[in-house]
Scaffold this motif. Sequence first.
Motif, PDB file in Angstrom:
ATOM      1  N   GLN A 332      46.614  42.702  65.170  1.00  0.00           N
ATOM      2  CA  GLN A 332      45.787  43.344  64.148  1.00  0.00           C
ATOM      3  C   GLN A 332      46.663  43.977  63.067  1.00  0.00           C
ATOM      4  OE1 GLN A 332      43.767  45.141  62.078  1.00  0.00           O
ATOM      5  NE2 GLN A 332      42.857  46.622  63.461  1.00  0.00           N
ATOM      6  N   PRO A 333      46.416  43.698  61.769  1.00  0.00           N
ATOM      7  CA  PRO A 333      47.296  44.225  60.711  1.00  0.00           C
ATOM      8  C   PRO A 333      47.229  45.738  60.547  1.00  0.00           C
ATOM      9  CG  PRO A 333      45.394  43.133  59.750  1.00  0.00           C
ATOM     10  CD  PRO A 333      45.370  42.826  61.216  1.00  0.00           C
ATOM     11  N   ALA A 334      46.084  46.347  60.906  1.00  0.00           N
ATOM     12  CA  ALA A 334      45.968  47.808  60.928  1.00  0.00           C
ATOM     13  C   ALA A 334      45.897  48.228  62.393  1.00  0.00           C
ATOM     14  CB  ALA A 334      44.739  48.278  60.165  1.00  0.00           C
ATOM     15  N   ALA A 335      46.964  47.933  63.122  1.00  0.00           N
ATOM     16  CA  ALA A 335      46.948  48.088  64.573  1.00  0.00           C
ATOM     17  C   ALA A 335      46.876  49.538  65.018  1.00  0.00           C
ATOM     18  CB  ALA A 335      48.195  47.425  65.174  1.00  0.00           C
ATOM     19  N   GLU A 416      45.895  46.230  50.319  1.00  0.00           N
ATOM     20  CA  GLU A 416      46.011  45.808  51.706  1.00  0.00           C
ATOM     21  C   GLU A 416      45.453  46.862  52.675  1.00  0.00           C
ATOM     22  OE1 GLU A 416      49.594  44.007  49.497  1.00  0.00           O
ATOM     23  OE2 GLU A 416      48.481  45.893  49.502  1.00  0.00           O
ATOM     24  N   TRP A 417      44.927  46.392  53.787  1.00  0.00           N
ATOM     25  CA  TRP A 417      44.442  47.208  54.901  1.00  0.00           C
ATOM     26  C   TRP A 417      45.549  47.245  55.944  1.00  0.00           C
ATOM     27  CZ3 TRP A 417      41.704  50.686  57.153  1.00  0.00           C
ATOM     28  CH2 TRP A 417      41.179  50.584  58.433  1.00  0.00           C
ATOM     29  N   GLY A 418      46.045  48.428  56.256  1.00  0.00           N
ATOM     30  CA  GLY A 418      47.182  48.537  57.162  1.00  0.00           C
ATOM     31  C   GLY A 418      48.437  48.921  56.403  1.00  0.00           C
ATOM     32  N   PRO A 419      49.539  49.158  57.128  1.00  0.00           N
ATOM     33  CA  PRO A 419      50.746  49.714  56.509  1.00  0.00           C
ATOM     34  C   PRO A 419      51.649  48.697  55.823  1.00  0.00           C
ATOM     35  CG  PRO A 419      51.076  49.471  58.859  1.00  0.00           C
ATOM     36  CD  PRO A 419      49.658  49.067  58.592  1.00  0.00           C
ATOM     37  N   ARG A 420      51.357  47.408  55.935  1.00  0.00           N
ATOM     38  CA  ARG A 420      52.220  46.408  55.310  1.00  0.00           C
ATOM     39  C   ARG A 420      51.745  46.075  53.902  1.00  0.00           C
ATOM     40  NH1 ARG A 420      55.609  47.116  59.573  1.00  0.00           N
ATOM     41  NH2 ARG A 420      55.343  45.631  61.268  1.00  0.00           N
ATOM     42  N   ALA A 421      52.675  46.018  52.977  1.00  0.00           N
ATOM     43  CA  ALA A 421      52.396  45.464  51.652  1.00  0.00           C
ATOM     44  C   ALA A 421      52.501  43.948  51.754  1.00  0.00           C
ATOM     45  CB  ALA A 421      53.383  45.999  50.633  1.00  0.00           C
ATOM     46  N   LEU A 422      51.462  43.247  51.383  1.00  0.00           N
ATOM     47  CA  LEU A 422      51.392  41.804  51.603  1.00  0.00           C
ATOM     48  C   LEU A 422      51.178  41.043  50.299  1.00  0.00           C
ATOM     49  CD1 LEU A 422      49.197  41.969  54.834  1.00  0.00           C
ATOM     50  CD2 LEU A 422      51.668  41.561  54.702  1.00  0.00           C
ATOM     51  N   ILE A 535      57.422  55.058  46.933  1.00  0.00           N
ATOM     52  CA  ILE A 535      58.699  55.757  47.044  1.00  0.00           C
ATOM     53  C   ILE A 535      58.440  57.073  47.761  1.00  0.00           C
ATOM     54  CG2 ILE A 535      60.671  56.754  45.813  1.00  0.00           C
ATOM     55  CD1 ILE A 535      60.049  54.915  43.481  1.00  0.00           C
ATOM     56  N   GLN A 536      58.716  57.101  49.053  1.00  0.00           N
ATOM     57  CA  GLN A 536      58.513  58.306  49.857  1.00  0.00           C
ATOM     58  C   GLN A 536      57.086  58.842  49.695  1.00  0.00           C
ATOM     59  OE1 GLN A 536      61.130  59.484  51.978  1.00  0.00           O
ATOM     60  NE2 GLN A 536      61.916  57.486  51.354  1.00  0.00           N
ATOM     61  N   GLU A 537      56.115  57.968  49.782  1.00  0.00           N
ATOM     62  CA  GLU A 537      54.709  58.289  49.570  1.00  0.00           C
ATOM     63  C   GLU A 537      53.894  57.158  50.176  1.00  0.00           C
ATOM     64  OE1 GLU A 537      53.652  57.792  45.400  1.00  0.00           O
ATOM     65  OE2 GLU A 537      55.096  56.148  45.227  1.00  0.00           O
ATOM     66  N   PRO A 538      52.568  57.319  50.272  1.00  0.00           N
ATOM     67  CA  PRO A 538      51.748  56.175  50.668  1.00  0.00           C
ATOM     68  C   PRO A 538      51.861  55.040  49.646  1.00  0.00           C
ATOM     69  CG  PRO A 538      50.524  58.218  50.913  1.00  0.00           C
ATOM     70  CD  PRO A 538      51.780  58.560  50.175  1.00  0.00           C
ATOM     71  N   ILE A 539      51.568  53.832  50.074  1.00  0.00           N
ATOM     72  CA  ILE A 539      51.562  52.689  49.170  1.00  0.00           C
ATOM     73  C   ILE A 539      50.580  52.955  48.036  1.00  0.00           C
ATOM     74  CG2 ILE A 539      51.023  50.227  48.997  1.00  0.00           C
ATOM     75  CD1 ILE A 539      51.868  49.941  51.918  1.00  0.00           C
ATOM     76  N   VAL A 540      50.938  52.520  46.840  1.00  0.00           N
ATOM     77  CA  VAL A 540      50.086  52.786  45.687  1.00  0.00           C
ATOM     78  C   VAL A 540      48.718  52.143  45.874  1.00  0.00           C
ATOM     79  CG1 VAL A 540      52.074  52.989  44.151  1.00  0.00           C
ATOM     80  CG2 VAL A 540      50.906  50.784  44.372  1.00  0.00           C
TER      81      VAL A 540
END
Length: 581
Positions: A332-335, A416-422, A535-540
Amino acid sequence: MYILGLTTMGDAAACLIKDGELIAAAEEERFSRIKHHVGFPYKSVEYVLSEADIQFKEVDHIGLYWKPWVVGQRILVTLNTLPQSWAAFNSRRKRGLEQVGGHYKQMFFMQQHLKETFGDSKFKFHYLSHHLCHAASCFFVSPFDHAAIFTVDGTGEDCTTLCARGEGSRIHTLDRIKLPHSLGQFYSAMTNFLGFDMFQGDEWKMMGLAGWGKPEFYDYFIDNILIPIGKNKFHFNTNLLDHHLAKDYIFNLEFMKVVGPNRKPDEEITQAHRNLAATAQRVLEDIVIKLLNWLYEETQETNLCMAGGVAFNSLMNGRIMTETPFKNFYFQPAAGDSGCALGACYQIWNSKLNKPRNFVMNHAYWGPGFSDAECQRVLDQKGLKYEHFSEETLVRKVAQVLAEGYIVAWFQGRMEWGPRALGNRSFIANPTDPEMREKLNHQVKLREWFRPLAPSMLEEASCEIFGTDRYDPFMITVFPVVEDMRAKIPAVVHIDGTARPQTVRKEINPRYWKLIKEFECLTGIPCLLNTSFNIQEPIVCTPEDAVNTFLKSQVRYLVLGGCLIDRDQTSSENKLIKNFF
């Protein structure tokens, strides 16, 4: 029928489905700009409702990923620590009181809170098991009619690991492992032992560091810290390594006599620290593989679905794919806990309402999207010069500057849903530059030198890069790169010759696929370096976020939708750095 799923503690999030089809999902941190946001996901709820173009009163069911009254095991574990360590007992006691007076209290009054916040409604409210939400989040949206299910994290209400079998609209529990025996808490404790911060999600850092060391203390750990028991159990010895004490960087003296003192956050990283990271990583992998071998024996399933925070461990996942009997996988991408909002929706739809499955989540683009007109409005407000291009011209121009060695901030489509930038909220760059990892980590991302970077590659290039077909649209597994390719794409190959790929399918993300294809035409390399746009923050999330982070980064090029911004044309003072970036 609309169903809303919620997570409200760490990694707060909201998800909305309609008649079993996913409409929208997002983490609250993207709106609040606070990493791993703790609390009710107000903005996420507002977003998913707006994406569906409905009012709150139109929601039929709401699911929360937690049963707050299930506290017996936690109380028992806390009491059992008292004879061994007053410090450990007191740490657990304080944490428990904080939760009861904070998160748990809010959850008991969640229905009332929802109505007071969003207006009166006749929705039916469901308290749901945390690990069953994890299980639902991976199985019910997978392409499999039946599968083995494995969920593993720090802890839910009292369960840390769930083994189950999914069949149709049902999940059958086979085994549970309860507190204090937790693989996630073991890994988090070691994260803090190495001077990082589990509250900031720094488990990523330990995983990255592990590749630079050797499992020097493996025998000691497997005999004394994380001890396998039979085929399907393990014992986490919290007397020697306590997760709650580790939160405050307090560690057992007997443990440190063997492995050395804990690293302070500002201390240099030594080879001993690298070896400890490698040890923790190897022990985790071996325990999980042992449990999964048992799960295969019990189910005889060739399909495996996984979720829970530990399922983000891409090194472990690579070994699972090559060293267990399972043949087909869905990670799951937002595991992590945010993904339980998704699981809550499908636990209600499939299990509670007994609806047939009718949806497969084959991509992660479920967050907010913005039109070119919205992007242009922000650029105009910020006084940034830009050119707007057709897609064909845009990908040609961006591929060219990437081939020339520039880094590009790339903002497209839905988040994106989850912590990866895709490929929709990404910094992208040329993977053939051996210095690119250092440039991105040190000068742009402002993070540790050992943090790995990943390739986004054409799905069709899997055999060329990995020697066999590998399909991972979520960038959540690690595989060995073929020998001939390692020297060609050094910026995305780990120290051990592996990489963590995102395979890009043309029909799922056509603009990103076209960009990579154009880059291949120019360079012969069918992949790009891809790391998250932050940059040291959540993904935009929004165009405003993208512009603000771009201006902090000093990266030369920004792409917002069809708009291309060249910093050199915007501010002459930045020309001094153009040759570096």
